[in-house]
Design an enzyme around this catalytic site. Structure first.
Site, mmCIF file in Angstrom:
data_model
loop_
_atom_site.group_PDB
_atom_site.id
_atom_site.type_symbol
_atom_site.label_atom_id
_atom_site.label_comp_id
_atom_site.label_asym_id
_atom_site.label_seq_id
_atom_site.Cartn_x
_atom_site.Cartn_y
_atom_site.Cartn_z
ATOM 1 C CB CYS A 174 -4.786 -0.983 4.391
ATOM 2 S SG CYS A 174 -3.951 -0.840 6.014
ATOM 3 C CD GLU A 195 -2.628 1.317 2.583
ATOM 4 O OE1 GLU A 195 -3.673 1.984 2.568
ATOM 5 O OE2 GLU A 195 -2.209 0.718 3.601
ATOM 6 C CE LYS A 227 -7.550 1.917 3.339
ATOM 7 N NZ LYS A 227 -6.322 2.461 3.977
#
Length: 384
Positions: free
Chosen positions: A257, A142, A216
């Site tokens: 994440c 990331e 995300k």
């Protein structure tokens, strides 16, 4: 009122290859709940997904509204329960495992600096090394081209949709994928689109073409007094779509994440036939020791598939210190490969035949109680 609501519907969805699949919009999740809270916007979804003459419509007519939320509660669904077929729980039908069923994956845990050009060159070198070691799928961390900070995101952001000339990071990924004939899950970079910024992962195929782009979905907003406070929402915008992509080495679900904390997303990917979930991520020194491996193994064992994560290497002098420990987890929750916090390139085999073996050992899909609890795939339902 002491009532429970469950519903299911079959819709047509479009497979990435362009073929039509008959797919259920529901899927079992976490745990049964005695009541279901639905915002008003879901009323039309329910009406489209069900026969107007059935019990759901009658419940909707009688339900009361408060604060834009309707508490739907009515009689038991004994008819639905008696007609539920657990063997139909997995929808769409699982794809055959890739041929050959065994492939190699590379996880590149990289140190990130404030020098963007250096970061791009460093990532390229790591991709080449992983490919030399036999990896056909390589994953980056990331935010690998930029320091992880709200101050840095706007400075390092690239306009991916504009073209490679405006996005040197993705231009490199495309070129390397094509030259080395590999699939790249390109970690994530800050993306600029109009006036908005996103935390974005790009997937490139062996032909160098962009196969998927995941923004995300769940932004990292955390406040643990005395430990860590970070709010991605200060600069970033949340993505709006789950991302699943068919590649030469299997069907992959993408998360970034904080997305790994939401089991519904992983369950949705499994319902759509994913073989592997990839999560580029940068957990920190507070949550990393407690949750990083735990969440990976939970997502893998819950859904009986592979989970791969890739973190930046730890830099104790950085403003945000990453935990590291990039890992590959198998469908039985076993850690197949991992590393510590320094820079490393992990190479490991993925044997897709293990997925069906474990699903035969523990036939969870056939045992789920779809008459008691289900997950609505809202994206598919809306497309219908």
């Amino acid at each position: 009122m002491n009532i429970r609501l469950a519903f299911s519907s079959t819709v047509s969805s479009l497979h990435p290859s362009g073929t039509s699949l008959q797919s259920s919009v529901t899927r079992s999740i976490l745990r049964p709940a005695p009541l279901l809270l639905l915002p008003r916007r879901f009323h039309s979804i329910i009406r489209r997904a069900t026969d107007p003459s059935n019990i759901i419509s009658k419940v909707l007519q009688k339900s009361a509204c408060r604060d834009d939320t309707t508490l739907i509660a009515s009689a038991s669904f004994s008819t639905m329960a008696s007609s539920f077929h657990p063997e139909q729980a997995r929808v769409p039908p699982a794809l055959q495992s890739p041929d050959p069923p065994i492939t190699k994956i590379g996880l590149c845990q990289l140190k990130v600096t404030a020098d963007k050009e250096k970061n791009i060159l460093h990532a390229r070198t790591a991709l080449e090394e992983a490919a030399e070691k036999g990896a056909k799928l390589v994953v980056l961390p990331e935010i690998w081209n930029s320091p992880y900070s709200n101050d840095s995101f706007p400075v390092y952001a690239e306009e991916i949709d504009t073209g490679f000339y405006a996005s040197p990071s993705t231009a490199m990924l495309s070129e390397v994928a094509r030259l080395l004939n590999i699939t790249i899950v390109g970690g994530s970079i800050p993306e600029r689109s109009g006036e908005k910024l996103y935390n974005t992962c790009c997937v490139f195929g062996p032909d160098g073409k962009l196969k998927a782009k995941h923004r995300k979905i769940h932004l990292f907003d955390i406040d643990i007094p005395g430990k860590i406070t970070f709010k991605e929402s200060k600069t970033l915008t949340a993505g709006e779509s789950p991302t699943i992509v068919d590649t030469e080495i299997g069907r992959i679900g993408i998360g970034i994440c904080y997305d790994i904390r939401f089991q519904e997303l992983a369950t949705l990917y499994a319902a759509r036939g994913a073989h592997l979930l990839c999560y580029p991520g940068a957990f920190n020194m507070t949550t990393g020791p407690l949750h990083w491996e735990l969440l990976q193994r939970a997502r893998a064992v819950d859904n009986q598939l592979y989970v791969a994560t890739c973190s930046p290497a730890r830099d104790v002098g950085a403003g945000y210190v990453a935990w590291g420990h990039s890992t590959l987890v198998g469908p039985f929750g076993e850690v197949l490969a991992t590393t510590e916090h320094d820079e490393a390139i992990i190479i490991s085999d993925i044997d897709y035949s293990q997925i069906e073996l474990r699903r035969t050992n523990l036939p969870l899909e056939k045992q789920r109680r779809g008459d008691l609890y289900q997950l609505v795939d809202v994206q598919r339902l809306n497309s219908h």
